[in-house]
Structures are given as structure tokens and as C-alpha cells.
Design a protein around this motif. Sequence first.
Motif, mmCIF file in Angstrom:
data_model
loop_
_atom_site.group_PDB
_atom_site.id
_atom_site.type_symbol
_atom_site.label_atom_id
_atom_site.label_comp_id
_atom_site.label_asym_id
_atom_site.label_seq_id
_atom_site.Cartn_x
_atom_site.Cartn_y
_atom_site.Cartn_z
ATOM 1 N N SER A 30 0.829 -1.195 0.000
ATOM 2 C CA SER A 30 0.000 0.000 0.000
ATOM 3 C C SER A 30 0.867 1.251 0.000
ATOM 4 C CB SER A 30 -0.931 0.011 1.215
ATOM 5 O OG SER A 30 -0.163 0.017 2.410
ATOM 6 N N ARG A 31 2.000 1.153 0.676
ATOM 7 C CA ARG A 31 2.897 2.293 0.725
ATOM 8 C C ARG A 31 3.504 2.590 -0.647
ATOM 9 N NH1 ARG A 31 6.605 1.563 6.147
ATOM 10 N NH2 ARG A 31 5.031 2.155 7.697
ATOM 11 N N ALA A 32 3.579 1.578 -1.469
ATOM 12 C CA ALA A 32 4.195 1.761 -2.785
ATOM 13 C C ALA A 32 3.305 2.575 -3.712
ATOM 14 C CB ALA A 32 4.497 0.403 -3.400
ATOM 15 N N GLN A 33 2.042 2.715 -3.374
ATOM 16 C CA GLN A 33 1.141 3.507 -4.190
ATOM 17 C C GLN A 33 1.474 4.995 -4.017
ATOM 18 O OE1 GLN A 33 -2.704 2.355 -2.777
ATOM 19 N NE2 GLN A 33 -2.618 0.324 -3.698
ATOM 20 N N THR A 34 1.533 5.691 -5.110
ATOM 21 C CA THR A 34 1.881 7.111 -5.061
ATOM 22 C C THR A 34 0.720 7.948 -4.537
ATOM 23 O OG1 THR A 34 3.404 6.885 -6.917
ATOM 24 C CG2 THR A 34 2.626 9.104 -6.422
ATOM 25 N N ARG A 67 6.640 7.649 -3.860
ATOM 26 C CA ARG A 67 5.424 7.343 -3.097
ATOM 27 C C ARG A 67 4.671 8.586 -2.643
ATOM 28 N NH1 ARG A 67 5.933 5.459 1.410
ATOM 29 N NH2 ARG A 67 8.159 5.644 1.869
#
Length: 375
Positions: A30-34, A67
Motif C-alpha cells: 500500500s505504501r508503494a502507491q503514489t 510514493r
Amino acid sequence: MAKSTATSRRRFLGGAAVAGVATIAMPQVSRAQTVTLKMQSGFGPTDILSDYGRDYVSKVNAMGGGRLKIDFLNSGAVVKPFSVMDATSTGVLDANWSVPAYWYGKHRAASLFGTGPVYGTNADQFMSWFYYGGGDKLYRELTQDTLKLNVVGFFSFAMPTQPLGWFKKPINGPEDLKGLKYRTVGLASNVMQAMGASVAQLPGPEILPAMEKGVIDAFEFNNPTSDSRFGAQDVAKNYYLGSYHQASEAIEVVFNKGKYDGLAKEQQELLRIAVQATSADGGWKASDIYSNDLQTLITKHGVQVKRTPVSVFKAQLAAWDKVIGEISGDSAQGPMIKKILESQKAYAKRVAFYSINNEADFKSAYEHYFGPMKV
């Protein structure tokens, strides 16, 4: 059979280890989503104050690791400059890059965070008060508790003292300000009105047209670079440096609280640290660019650069005393105003005592090497 069992066990353990790594890494998905934040400037697209905003965005985007990203929007892209605080609070904007004087109509205490009385401290020391003297807590109380704004705010780039401004005719004393139609913002408008001027509060892009049409006779905006970029030198030639009307302003960096609270802690910290980095870098850049552009105004455009008369400074202090008395006595807003002023004044008494007494006599050093100041 034993060997096969052992091999199978090794394979299982190896697979478990890989699975374990995958399990540990899963929260990163989820953190990888910008996350992209829309930030609008309160200043014109060619104004150096917007350049500082773009510098801030560049720092955040460079450190965001793909991110966290900010899209910097020009003034007016979504809402008008004086509406960026409301738009940020309601979520129309995710963030804004502006000044409290643009929304002080909500509460005059807002102007104390940048356009307030001068107790002997400068803009850098205002920043010190905000981050180390309790100013941040008072700001949260004003924005979140008193005004119920859904925002989180910081301050960046301590602006050098703003000039008294641009005038069609010379200003020899406070009497020359009486009756002038003058542009400024925030509580500076109250100060100039107390000195006899007729004040118009306009955002930067509207100043030049107002001057050309005679809606105003004189104005201040911010600094030699901002002023020259929108053509101040084309409508007036008398430029007065130094003033108490806005001696310690800073840029306000505001985020929608829901949006900010939804970020990962390290992203919140990145936004905060980038504010500080931009503040320091902006100060260094301002010393270089403002001084260079001031010389260009003198040598290329024939601008008469002068120091504001001492009598005007004294009259401004008297005007501030009057304004402080009026706003502090307001039954609705007075208590919050008094709380902020008392905090600022107590901090200034200690900090300015040290700073003023410890500061070297830089003017004497300058004149030792370059001769008397011709201003």
C-alpha cells in the motif's frame, strides 16, 4: 527416505523463509502507491514567492521515493488567492502555499502569524517563536479549535522586512501618507488606515492594473524581485526600503488535515522537514536575488531607492499601539489576540535583548569599505 525427508524439510524451511520475507514486505504494497497532493499557490506564477513553493515541491518529490508527490498549481488554477485556506479546509485543495494575511478576515489573530506588531524581533526570530516559543500550539488553537478549520499548517521562509513600497511622489514624513490610496494586506491595512491612508487589500496580480487605473496611488507587495517582475518600476519610481507594517512575515504551508493524517508517519515527517529545508534555502536565495534585482531597478530603470524616514517608523509604532488596543478590546476575538500577543511579546523581550546587543555594527563595517550609504 531420511535423506528425502531432510531435503523436503530444507525445501519447506527455504520456502517458509521466502514466504516470511514476502509477509514482512506486504505492508509495503500500500505504501508503494503514489500519493499525489494538489497544492495551489497564493501568488502569481512568475512571482519568486511561487518559485519558493516550487522549490518546496521539488524537495518533497525528490525525497518522496516515488510514493509521495505534490502537484504545484498556479494562483487561481482552482480558487482565487484569498480563498485557498477555505479550499484546503474543505478538501477542494489538498494544500496551499500562501500567507495568513490572505485569510485574516476570518479572525484578525491570523495576521499576527506574519503581519503583526514589531517588538524588536525579525522574521527569523518569528520562526523561532513559532517552532520553539509556543507559536505552533497557538496556531493550532486558532485554526483548529477556534475557527474549526480542517487544516494542519507550518511556516517556511522567513521573509526579509518588506519595503514601505512604491510611490508616485516622494514620502518625506507621515503627513505624506494621509489621503493616499494604498495597497497592503492583513493588519498592515489597519496600521496604514490609522496613519490616514485609504487602504485597498488586493492580491499580487491585481496590483498593477489598480495602479494604472488610479484605483490606488501607492502600494507595497513584498520584495525587489517580486515587485520588479510584475512591473512596479513602470508605474512608480520612488521605492522606500524598511517598514514596520510587515517586518516579520513568513510563508504559510497548509495541508488538509484529513489528507495529512492519512499519510504514513514518514511522509508527514518528510513534508515537515522539507518545510525547514526550503526555509533555509529560501533565505539564502533571497539575499542573492533581491539584492541583485534592487541594483537593476536603480541602474536600469531609474528607480529612486530611499530609506523610509525615521518619522514614518515612529508614526507606524504609534499606529500599531492604536491597532493593538482596538483588536485586543474586541469582545469576540480579543481573548485569542491577547494570548498570541502576550506570547510574542514575552519571547521578543528575551530574544531581541540578546540579538540587538550581540549584533555587530554591520553598517559601520559596510561604510568602512564602501563609503557612506547613498540611500
